[in-house]
Every structure is written in structure tokens, then in C-alpha cells.
Design a protein around this motif. Sequence first.
Motif, PDB file in Angstrom:
ATOM      1  N   LEU A 108       7.642  25.008 -27.024  1.00 21.53           N
ATOM      2  CA  LEU A 108       8.977  26.168 -26.509  1.00 21.53           C
ATOM      3  C   LEU A 108       8.956  25.560 -24.888  1.00 21.53           C
ATOM      4  O   LEU A 108      10.091  25.787 -24.976  1.00 21.53           O
ATOM      5  CB  LEU A 108       8.155  27.256 -26.324  1.00 21.53           C
ATOM      6  N   ILE A 142      12.655  22.096 -30.522  1.00 22.37           N
ATOM      7  CA  ILE A 142      10.956  21.410 -30.395  1.00 22.37           C
ATOM      8  C   ILE A 142      11.012  20.035 -31.321  1.00 22.37           C
ATOM      9  O   ILE A 142      11.187  18.932 -30.305  1.00 22.37           O
ATOM     10  CB  ILE A 142      10.413  22.398 -30.941  1.00 22.37           C
ATOM     11  N   SER A 186       6.898  23.917 -37.339  1.00 23.71           N
ATOM     12  CA  SER A 186       7.503  24.233 -36.034  1.00 23.71           C
ATOM     13  C   SER A 186       9.578  23.865 -35.741  1.00 23.71           C
ATOM     14  O   SER A 186       9.591  23.036 -34.559  1.00 23.71           O
ATOM     15  CB  SER A 186       7.078  23.742 -34.365  1.00 23.71           C
ATOM     16  N   SER A 212       1.411  24.866 -28.055  1.00 20.39           N
ATOM     17  CA  SER A 212       2.971  25.991 -29.011  1.00 20.39           C
ATOM     18  C   SER A 212       3.445  26.509 -28.295  1.00 20.39           C
ATOM     19  O   SER A 212       5.228  25.931 -27.999  1.00 20.39           O
ATOM     20  CB  SER A 212       2.619  26.642 -29.778  1.00 20.39           C
ATOM     21  N   GLY A 241      -0.200  26.760 -34.434  1.00 19.62           N
ATOM     22  CA  GLY A 241      -0.539  27.736 -34.078  1.00 19.62           C
ATOM     23  C   GLY A 241      -0.985  28.598 -34.570  1.00 19.62           C
ATOM     24  O   GLY A 241      -1.669  29.111 -35.713  1.00 19.62           O
ATOM     25  N   LEU A 242      -0.322  30.598 -34.012  1.00 19.88           N
ATOM     26  CA  LEU A 242      -0.757  30.726 -34.429  1.00 19.88           C
ATOM     27  C   LEU A 242      -0.038  31.188 -36.384  1.00 19.88           C
ATOM     28  O   LEU A 242      -1.515  31.881 -36.708  1.00 19.88           O
ATOM     29  CB  LEU A 242      -0.139  32.535 -34.242  1.00 19.88           C
ATOM     30  N   GLY A 243       1.041  31.063 -36.296  1.00 27.32           N
ATOM     31  CA  GLY A 243       0.744  30.718 -38.152  1.00 27.32           C
ATOM     32  C   GLY A 243       0.102  30.337 -39.184  1.00 27.32           C
ATOM     33  O   GLY A 243      -0.404  31.190 -40.013  1.00 27.32           O
ATOM     34  N   ASN A 244      -0.627  28.943 -38.141  1.00 29.07           N
ATOM     35  CA  ASN A 244      -2.247  28.632 -39.359  1.00 29.07           C
ATOM     36  C   ASN A 244      -2.914  29.212 -39.088  1.00 29.07           C
ATOM     37  O   ASN A 244      -3.532  29.513 -40.473  1.00 29.07           O
ATOM     38  CB  ASN A 244      -2.462  27.085 -38.519  1.00 29.07           C
ATOM     39  N   TYR A 256       8.378  27.349 -40.397  1.00 30.73           N
ATOM     40  CA  TYR A 256       7.931  28.512 -38.753  1.00 30.73           C
ATOM     41  C   TYR A 256       6.496  27.329 -38.509  1.00 30.73           C
ATOM     42  O   TYR A 256       6.584  26.966 -37.211  1.00 30.73           O
ATOM     43  CB  TYR A 256       6.801  29.414 -39.443  1.00 30.73           C
ATOM     44  N   SER A 257       5.547  27.243 -39.770  1.00 26.39           N
ATOM     45  CA  SER A 257       4.166  26.611 -39.132  1.00 26.39           C
ATOM     46  C   SER A 257       4.455  24.739 -38.475  1.00 26.39           C
ATOM     47  O   SER A 257       4.153  24.431 -37.920  1.00 26.39           O
ATOM     48  CB  SER A 257       3.548  26.487 -40.483  1.00 26.39           C
ATOM     49  N   SER A 280       2.159  21.397 -31.342  1.00 26.46           N
ATOM     50  CA  SER A 280       3.547  22.670 -31.577  1.00 26.46           C
ATOM     51  C   SER A 280       3.297  23.503 -32.848  1.00 26.46           C
ATOM     52  O   SER A 280       3.145  23.930 -32.772  1.00 26.46           O
ATOM     53  CB  SER A 280       4.357  21.914 -31.170  1.00 26.46           C
ATOM     54  N   ALA A 281       3.554  22.585 -34.034  1.00 19.97           N
ATOM     55  CA  ALA A 281       2.925  22.949 -35.291  1.00 19.97           C
ATOM     56  C   ALA A 281       1.810  24.200 -35.166  1.00 19.97           C
ATOM     57  O   ALA A 281       1.937  24.977 -36.273  1.00 19.97           O
ATOM     58  CB  ALA A 281       3.055  21.738 -35.776  1.00 19.97           C
ATOM     59  N   TYR A 289       6.118  35.495 -27.795  1.00 13.37           N
ATOM     60  CA  TYR A 289       4.686  34.144 -27.404  1.00 13.37           C
ATOM     61  C   TYR A 289       3.882  34.155 -26.720  1.00 13.37           C
ATOM     62  O   TYR A 289       2.778  34.209 -26.851  1.00 13.37           O
ATOM     63  CB  TYR A 289       4.953  32.463 -28.064  1.00 13.37           C
TER      64      TYR A 289
HETATM   65  N1  PHE Z   1       4.746  26.449 -35.466  1.00 14.05           N
HETATM   66  C1  PHE Z   1       3.241  27.642 -34.346  1.00 14.05           C
HETATM   67  C2  PHE Z   1       2.342  28.292 -35.658  1.00 14.05           C
HETATM   68  O1  PHE Z   1       2.230  27.403 -36.953  1.00 14.05           O
HETATM   69  C3  PHE Z   1       4.621  28.353 -34.732  1.00 14.05           C
HETATM   70  C4  PHE Z   1       5.908  28.492 -33.814  1.00 14.05           C
HETATM   71  C5  PHE Z   1       5.318  27.428 -32.569  1.00 14.05           C
HETATM   72  C6  PHE Z   1       6.255  29.490 -32.686  1.00 14.05           C
HETATM   73  C7  PHE Z   1       5.790  27.012 -31.111  1.00 14.05           C
HETATM   74  C8  PHE Z   1       6.745  29.167 -31.748  1.00 14.05           C
HETATM   75  C9  PHE Z   1       6.673  27.909 -31.263  1.00 14.05           C
HETATM   76  O2  PHE Z   1       2.104  29.081 -35.412  1.00 14.05           O
END
Ligand code: PHE
Length: 474
Positions: free
Chosen positions: A340, A246, A241, A336, A25-28, A238-239, A22-23, A103
Amino acid sequence: MEKNTRGNFTSNIGFVLATAGSAIGLGNLWRFPYLAAKDGGGLFLLIYIILVLTFGFTLMTAEIAIGRKTGVGPLQAYGHMDKRFGFLGWIATAVPIIIFPYYCVIGGWIVQYGFTYITGGAAKQIYETGADTFFSSFITSHWAPIICLLIFMGASALIVLFGVEKGIEKASKIMMPILFLLIIGIAIYSLTLSHTDENGVKRTALDGLKIYLVPNFDGITFSKFISILLDAVGQLFYSLSVAMGIMITYGSYAKKESNLVKSINQIEIFDTGVAVLAGLIIIPSVFVFQGSEGLAASGPSLMFVSLPRVFEQMGILGHIIGALFFVLVLFAALTSSISLMEAVVTSIIDKFKIKRSTATLITFIGSIVIGIVVCLGYNLFYFNITLPNGSPAQILDILDFITNNLMLPVVALLTCVLVGWVCKPKSVIDEVSVGLGGKKFARKGLFVVMIKFIAPVLLVVILLQAFNLLSFLN
Ligand code: PHE
């Protein structure tokens, strides 16, 4: 035993991989490397890692412990902790309800790119048209993004339908190890790159690596330092989650006897490790082929325009690397998005006591409708407004702004107030101590200071920044 009927992770590693899934994701992948390159390289990394071990650790511990203690999803968990905080459950559950559809729209774009690379169509479709034209004509077309959205959301729904053990845990146990292998493999490859451009300038991956890893103190003033700090805090929560229900959801499936501190350490190592590795892929490769200017892109334009250009310049090997890369992104996004959806589904099951299949179907239908509206934001419903932070926005960006800049900090802040001041930190510390087998919760003091004082202050500052109320610092 209400808890058992809701499903449980069968093993600790299942819990850790699902939560890390979950953690990660696109943010990373598309935000961390960009921030690191922009914010003084190693300096950003250093600040980020300190924050992971303090701020991130605190928020994550609080939420997972609330989940395990109450044994219910986010909609009801806050109210179980203290009746007066029932309203927070509604806000926290609204976050994944809003994020999940958009997302999945981005997930759909990844499906499209993955498909194009895997079927060998990149040269003809993307490179001939030009990466930026391809991307903009794809997202503004009527049907393709909606079909891709359906595929991605359908896959998420299918996994969630199978439940916690047979769906989420199993999928994470398959996808996460593959993701780790891919990211390590592509990072190693990326570090071997070098390229001489048309002006005869040779750039190597190692030069790119310096931008990323060596702390750059040039022009660092107090206000610049604060802005780096805020970038790191914003990216971090955000990263991880947190503040979107969640961690409470997954915490509610964790075994009572599991050692939460150890699991959270592992989750943070995975999440930060993948972010750092993503930087090792992206920064050297973009720098080698496009120079420092290429590093200015983040978000969709980095993933869907800059990187395809990099793959194009890699020649024949670029097709394979491109395909592997988009599979990696797909897995990161899918693990991720299931988290959600699960946060929403579990809240519906807890509240209305209905079957998982019905709750999944309701969530799927509602999210598809919102997702289609988001897709149409690029053609039928096109408009252009400017967000308080100055960026131009369509429907997707507006939803992203409301959730990330407003709702997430508010939920996190109120969670700190709830745990730090209303229920008192002891409520979480006692829960965490349950699985420690008689050992002490070593970072207890840190947890108390963070949750009561430091985290709330950082979160208020993040909120002020979202509305440009800190501009006097510059
Ligand atoms: N943690 C996720 C990331 O780093 C972000 C995310 C996870 C956003 C789950 C929504 C749901 O990209």
C-alpha cells in the motif's frame, strides 16, 4: 530508461512473492474462513475458486499488464493508457492513501497481541481481564494503540525506504516462506483438536471440517445463491489487492521477459491456498471450543476476541500457538501494508521526480496524522453512525466502507471500461504475450469476454449491493 531508475524486481520469484505478499493479508485470515462457514461451506469454496480463475485472473492480468506496459505507478499509468482516463489515476491512488493509515492501525493491534503472546503475558493480561474487555479497553485507551501504530507503520516505512529490491523483494523473500510454514504447521495442529464441553458434548476438528468443506445446499434459494456469489466476488477482489493501484505498481517493476500468466497463476494459488489454510486453522479450532455459534464472528472480533479464547482453552500449548499465530498475522499484514505504501510512494516519485527517501517521509508523516485520527476515533472522537449496510461504525469502519464498497468497485469497473472498450483488450493481450516466449496466451478468449462483459456486470451489482439496492431480491 525511466524504468530502471525506479527499481525492478530482480527475479521472478521475488515478483511473485512480493505480489502474493500484498494479496495475502487480513482478508484471507479473518474474512475468508468466516464467509466460507456462513455461505454453505464447500459451495462457497467452489464458487470462489471458479471466480479466482476467471474474474480474479482478468482483473489481475489487466492491472499488472498496465503497470508493466506503462512503466509508471498508478497515478500516471491510466493516463498513459488513454489521456481521458488520467482522472482514474487520482482515484486509484487515493485508495491506498486512505487504506494505508487505517490498515496500519489494525497492524498496531496485531503488534500488541503478538507482543503479549511472545512475552508470555497472555494469561495475566488477556485471559484474566477477559478477551473482549481486554480488546475494547486496549483500542479505547489513549496511547497504546498510537504507539503500536507507530511501530507497525515505522516498520513498513523502513522496508519501503530501502527500495524495491533491497526492501520489498528481500523482506517478502524472508517473510513469505516463514508465513507458509507457520500456516501449514498451525493448520495441521488445528486438525488434531477435540474437546468435551461442560455439557459433556464432544466436538472434534473433523466435525468442524465438514462445516467448512462439505457443500451445504440446505435452504439454497436463488436469492441466497446470488448473495453467496456476491460475497465471493467482493472477497475476491479485495483479497487479490486489485483496484488500489498496487498491482500496477508491482507490475511496473516486473521484468519485460517474465511470463505474466505463469506468475499470476502462482500468485492466485498462493493467495487462495493461504485463505483455504486459514479456514483449516480457524474453523475447526473455533468449532471445537465454541461450537457453531463461535463461527459467527469475523473481522476484528474473530481475531482479537474469539481466537484468544480458543488459545486460552488450549492450555499451555495455546501460548505457543497464539504467539506463532500472531507472528503469522503480522507477516501477512506487513507484506500488505508495504505494498500500500509503495503504491503511494511510487506515485509521488513519478509525479514530482523527488528522491525515494523524501517521498517515503512525506507519506509516513501524512499517514501517521490520519492514523492517529483513526485511533482517536475510539475515544476522543468517538461517535456512532450507521452505514448504509446497517453496521455501526467508527472512523475506521467509515474509511473501510468508502474504500472497499465504493472506491474499489468504481476503480475496477472503470479499469474494465478502459481496457475492454477504450484501449481494447488487445493492448493488454499484446503486453502479456511479450513474455510468453512465442507461446499463445491460452486464456485470451476468456480474458476478452470477462473484461468487456462479465466483470463489469458483477462490479455494478457489487456497487448496488453496497447501498442495499438489491434488497428486492429477498
Ligand atoms: N489483499 C489484502 C487482504 O486480503 C488486502 C489488502 C492488501 C488491503 C493490501 C490493503 C492493502 O487482506
